[in-house]
Design a protein around this motif. Structure first.
Motif, short mmCIF file in Angstrom:
data_model
loop_
_atom_site.label_atom_id
_atom_site.label_comp_id
_atom_site.label_asym_id
_atom_site.label_seq_id
_atom_site.Cartn_x
_atom_site.Cartn_y
_atom_site.Cartn_z
N THR A 1 0.92 -1.35 -0.19
CA THR A 1 0.03 0.02 -0.17
C THR A 1 0.84 1.14 -0.23
OG1 THR A 1 -1.91 0.99 1.12
CG2 THR A 1 -0.16 0.06 2.65
N ASN A 2 0.50 2.47 -0.01
CA ASN A 2 1.20 3.60 0.18
C ASN A 2 0.10 4.64 0.88
OD1 ASN A 2 2.07 6.27 -0.75
ND2 ASN A 2 3.73 5.18 -1.58
N LEU B 1 17.28 13.79 -6.62
CA LEU B 1 18.52 13.97 -5.69
C LEU B 1 19.07 12.66 -5.32
CD1 LEU B 1 17.42 16.99 -3.56
CD2 LEU B 1 18.97 16.99 -5.42
N GLY B 2 18.39 11.65 -5.56
CA GLY B 2 19.06 10.37 -5.39
C GLY B 2 18.54 9.74 -4.02
N VAL B 3 17.19 10.06 -3.62
CA VAL B 3 16.45 9.71 -2.59
C VAL B 3 15.39 8.47 -2.82
CG1 VAL B 3 15.04 9.96 -0.67
CG2 VAL B 3 16.50 11.95 -1.41
N GLY B 4 15.57 7.49 -2.42
CA GLY B 4 14.76 6.15 -2.62
C GLY B 4 14.22 5.64 -1.45
N LYS B 5 13.56 4.40 -1.84
CA LYS B 5 12.92 3.44 -0.74
C LYS B 5 14.18 3.51 0.69
CE LYS B 5 9.77 0.27 -2.25
NZ LYS B 5 9.04 -1.02 -2.66
N GLY B 6 13.52 3.65 1.51
CA GLY B 6 14.45 3.27 2.78
C GLY B 6 15.41 4.47 3.28
N ASP B 7 15.65 5.60 2.43
CA ASP B 7 16.51 6.47 2.86
C ASP B 7 15.97 7.31 3.52
OD1 ASP B 7 18.65 5.95 1.04
OD2 ASP B 7 17.84 7.00 -0.52
N LYS B 8 16.61 7.97 4.56
CA LYS B 8 16.11 8.79 5.54
C LYS B 8 16.12 10.37 5.40
CE LYS B 8 16.18 4.93 8.04
NZ LYS B 8 16.83 4.15 7.00
N ILE C 1 7.56 7.85 -1.98
CA ILE C 1 8.48 7.42 -2.89
C ILE C 1 9.21 6.27 -1.69
CG2 ILE C 1 9.04 9.20 -4.33
CD1 ILE C 1 11.29 9.85 -2.52
N GLY C 2 8.82 6.17 -0.63
CA GLY C 2 9.26 5.27 0.38
C GLY C 2 10.25 5.79 1.20
N PRO D 1 3.92 8.40 -9.66
CA PRO D 1 3.19 7.23 -8.88
C PRO D 1 3.75 6.95 -7.83
CG PRO D 1 4.11 6.76 -11.36
CD PRO D 1 4.76 8.16 -10.95
N ALA D 2 2.69 6.50 -6.94
CA ALA D 2 2.88 6.02 -5.65
C ALA D 2 3.76 4.68 -5.69
CB ALA D 2 2.14 6.18 -4.68
N GLU D 3 4.95 4.62 -4.66
CA GLU D 3 5.48 3.42 -4.85
C GLU D 3 4.86 2.45 -4.04
OE1 GLU D 3 8.87 1.70 -5.77
OE2 GLU D 3 8.77 3.61 -6.18
N PRO D 4 4.67 1.20 -4.54
CA PRO D 4 4.01 0.25 -3.65
C PRO D 4 5.01 -0.27 -2.42
CG PRO D 4 3.77 -0.39 -5.95
CD PRO D 4 4.70 0.83 -5.94
N MET D 5 4.34 0.14 -1.37
CA MET D 5 5.34 -0.13 0.13
C MET D 5 4.80 -1.64 0.70
SD MET D 5 7.53 2.10 -0.28
CE MET D 5 8.38 2.26 1.24
N ASP D 6 5.71 -2.27 1.17
CA ASP D 6 5.00 -3.45 1.71
C ASP D 6 4.55 -2.84 3.00
OD1 ASP D 6 6.06 -5.42 0.27
OD2 ASP D 6 7.87 -5.66 1.01
N ALA D 7 3.46 -3.53 3.72
CA ALA D 7 2.84 -2.83 5.04
C ALA D 7 3.89 -2.58 6.23
CB ALA D 7 1.69 -4.06 5.39
N GLU D 8 4.92 -3.34 6.29
CA GLU D 8 5.65 -3.28 7.34
C GLU D 8 7.08 -2.43 6.91
OE1 GLU D 8 5.63 -3.54 10.40
OE2 GLU D 8 3.58 -4.51 10.49
N ASP D 9 7.04 -1.85 5.78
CA ASP D 9 8.14 -1.07 5.47
C ASP D 9 8.16 0.03 6.48
OD1 ASP D 9 9.63 -2.00 3.58
OD2 ASP D 9 8.26 -1.34 1.89
N PRO D 10 9.20 0.70 6.75
CA PRO D 10 9.06 1.99 7.82
C PRO D 10 8.42 3.07 7.03
CG PRO D 10 11.34 0.75 7.69
CD PRO D 10 10.40 0.33 6.46
N LEU D 11 7.61 3.89 7.84
CA LEU D 11 7.07 5.05 7.43
C LEU D 11 7.73 6.20 8.08
CD1 LEU D 11 4.70 6.64 5.90
CD2 LEU D 11 3.59 6.28 8.01
N PHE D 12 7.96 6.12 9.13
CA PHE D 12 8.87 7.17 9.94
C PHE D 12 9.44 7.08 11.10
CE2 PHE D 12 4.28 8.15 11.64
CZ PHE D 12 4.72 8.34 13.00
#
Ligand code: WTA
Length: 649
Positions: free
Chosen positions: A79-80, A131-138, A159-160, A251-262
């Motif tokens: 989801t996202n 700027l090179g920010v992707g999934k999991g970057d803080k 973007i996760g 487009p919103a990145e499909p995120m695993d339900a347990e991927d960190p949000l914040f």
């Protein structure tokens, strides 16, 4: 503890007004009981159905996996949050509905429809990607209360990237600690923002912090205060220049339900603030449902929570929960008392706010300023009031009910924490009678209890520790980077239950009465602070040998900070040193942690094993008799000296 005693003897109760009940989503105790039972008997069925009211790219395989102390919700689902807050609302016909009516402190305004917000978020999301920010970057966010704060959070979620919002009132040192702990790659900040009629600078604090942050590659700066700032070429860029060329489709990145949000840092009883980690699927489901029922939303509501996005209240009840419900909300940059103590009431009347949700400390300050200020305005648009963040004393509750609510608005007193992600204990406004000073009953899925330290449930009327007996969807998943601390802090004090750190009592109708923290955490104007943090800030000053910080009851702030310090060598306490130490704490943490009183002492009262006797210091700070046993005190003379006049600054 006098105020707590008075809360416990409170006997008044108020029925939900008929006019409110008539249109409420839930109206009867039986509705609540049935849904509450179902949420505990069949959590999979209950939460699965709620989650399905939002959009999923891929359905989950299992609703819940629990291996104490680690939980997973909606395992396998994708989801996202940004999609659900924006695209889904547009799909549901809310594209032209106002999402945010924003007002700056000087009075300038901006509005965003859901469609416009989606476009702005997409532009920033594309910019971040560039700027090179992707999934999991803080990404650290250090902003005033301007729309870009919401946009930045949603762009990360889109973007996760994992956001870590740092309250704009924290110092550069506090910012640096948080940026380093999360290893943030980007900081989104502003030149400055408005507060009490003038501009406070943020970017210069970022520059200072970055002298000791190696992970940060880019700084994005929103122009707001128009104050002078230095831009470091290659590192710093203006937000408005960056987004100019960005596409408004992302487009919103499909995120695993347990991927960190914040990650959101909060204070505990020991050590540095800890990074509370929240994930995607459970958090969205829970914040969505709490807003829907606790604020009893209608499509034409104008909701206002004047908190700051730097706190969990802003995350869950300004950004995610309200937008997931497609509500229109008011957002305001400045302080409630600028230019006059009626700023909020003037705004409520001018915009027609229907739901107002804010902190008891503010209500006490409004009360002190005088009821002539709200009385100047027509507050009849309000239909529901709420409080959050600290216990509300019955006097303030009654004032809120009478003067702001016109005796017509139910009040929801919501107990929860950064760690719980969403509201846990509250009344439902159309269902439950309210009792001034009681938060009410557990929300759906919340298996709350009062226990002693051995894990025995306390009888109605007896005090004990507030615990939650099973995981709920928006529960923190861990302390970022420190599973051991997570386990030790929350799942070890009492075996097999979540330990909240609050004292509580449950009455014979199942209402909870929260009695405040049982650990070394103080709640100052609704801000949660660890006494250990303030002590370590004090001892980092060369004049200070030892420091002990305690809370003292305060009429407006709830608690005030009192520090007892002993000095190095032959140094003597003085007004100048008092000011210097206050400034030092402000620099180390921020003005919210600045002690209200500093008492210079020859020595601190300690037990024979060398532990500082905080209970005794709390008594002294409050001007009370020492309570309990002081026979373990090593040197009784220390206390006599502390009690003598003249030890204070
Ligand atoms: C306190 C804020 C009494 C409590 C959302 C808790 C409350 C801490 C209430 C969490 C309430 C919050 N009545 N006390 N309605 N709401 N608290 O993490 O001590 O900033 O543990 O989250 O605030 O503070 P935090």
């Amino acid at each position: 503890m006098a105020s707590i005693e008075s809360v416990m003897q409170e006997g008044r109760r108020f029925r939900p007004p008929e006019s409110f009940r008539a249109r409420a989503k839930l109206k009867d105790a039986a509705d609540y009981e049935r849904l509450y039972r179902q949420s505990l008997d069949d959590p999979e069925g209950f939460w699965g159905a709620v989650a399905n009211e939002l959009h999923w790219f891929k359905p989950w395989e299992r609703v819940l996996e629990w291996e104490e102390p680690f939980v997973k919700w909606f395992v396998g689902g994708q989801t996202n949050l940004s999609y659900n807050c924006l695209d889904l609302q547009v799909e549901r016909g809310r594209g032209d509905k106002k999402a945010i009516l924003w007002e700056g402190e000087p009075g300038d305004t901006r509005t965003y429809t859901y469609r416009e917000l989606l476009a702005e978020v997409s532009k920033l999301a594309n910019t971040l990607k560039g700027l090179g920010v992707g999934k999991g970057d803080k990404v650290a966010i250090y902003l005033p209360m301007i729309p870009q704060a919401v946009i930045a959070m949603l762009a990360c979620a889109r973007i996760g990237a994992v956001h870590s919002v740092v309250f704009g009132g924290f110092s550069s040192a506090a910012l640096a600690d948080r940026v380093n702990d999360a290893r943030a790659k980007v900081i989104i900040t502003a030149d400055g923002g408005y507060r009490r009629g003038s501009v406070f600078a943020l970017k210069p604090l970022v520059d200072e912090a970055l002298e000791r942050c190696e992970s940060v590659e880019h700084v994005i700066v929103v122009r707001r205060g128009e104050n002078d700032v230095q831009m470091q070429p290659g590192r710093d860029r203006w937000y408005h220049e960056l987004i100019e060329s960005a596409s408004d489709v992302c487009p919103a990145e499909p995120m695993d339900a347990e991927d960190p949000l914040f990650i959101l840092y909060t204070s505990g009883s020991t050590g540095k603030p800890k990074g509370v980690l929240h994930t995607t699927g459970g958090y969205q489901t829970y914040t969505y449902l709490t807003v829907k029922y606790i604020f009893d939303l209608r499509d034409d509501d104008l909701y206002w929570c004047p908190a700051d996005v730097g706190w969990i209240t802003g995350h869950s009840y300004i950004v995610y929960g309200p937008l997931l419900n497609g509500v229109t909300q008011l957002m305001y940059e400045g302080v409630p008392t600028h230019p006059a103590p009626d700023r909020h009431w003037e705004m409520v009347a001018r915009y027609g706010v229907t739901i107002y949700y804010y902190a008891p400390t503010a209500i006490r300050a409004f009360m002190k300023a005088g009821e002539e200020y709200p009385k100047k305005h027509d507050l009849s648009s309000l239909r529901l009031l709420g409080t959050v963040g600290e216990p509300i004393n019955p006097e303030a509750w009654m004032w809120y009910h009478r003067v702001i609510g016109g005796e017509r608005c139910p009040i929801v007193d919501t107990w929860w924490q950064t760690e719980t992600g969403g509201i846990m204990i509250t009344t439902l406004p159309g269902v439950h009678d309210t009792k001034p000073g009681s938060a009410g009953k557990p929300f759906f899925g919340v298996d709350a209890a009062v226990m002693d330290l051995e894990g025995n449930e306390q009888e109605a009327g007896s005090g004990g520790y507030l615990v939650i007996k099973r995981p709920w969807p928006s529960m923190l998943r861990t302390v970022y980077g420190d599973d051991d601390r997570y386990r030790a802090q929350y799942w070890s004090e009492i075996p097999h239950v979540y330990f909240a750190g609050d004292g509580a009592r449950r009455d014979d109708e199942g209402y909870f009465w929260i009695m405040g923290r049982v650990d070394d955490v103080v709640n100052v104007s609704g801000h949660r602070l660890g006494t250990a943090e303030i002590e370590s800030a004090l001892v980092s000053h060369p004049a200070v040998a030892e420091a002990a910080v305690v809370g003292r009851p305060d009429e407006v702030k709830g608690q005030a900070i009192v520090a007892f310090v002993t000095l190095e060598g032959k140094r003597e306490g003085s007004e100048a040193l008092y000011q210097e130490l206050r400034a030092h704490v402000t620099k180390e943490i921020g003005a919210i942690a600045r002690p209200d009183d500093i008492r210079f002492a020859d020595a601190l009262p300690k037990t024979r094993s060398g532990k500082i006797m905080r209970r005794l210091l709390r008594n002294i700070a409050a001007g009370e008799e020492a309570s309990g046993d002081i026979s373990t005190l090593e040197d009784k003379g220390v206390v006599e000296k502390l009690l003598r006049p003249g030890v204070s600054r």
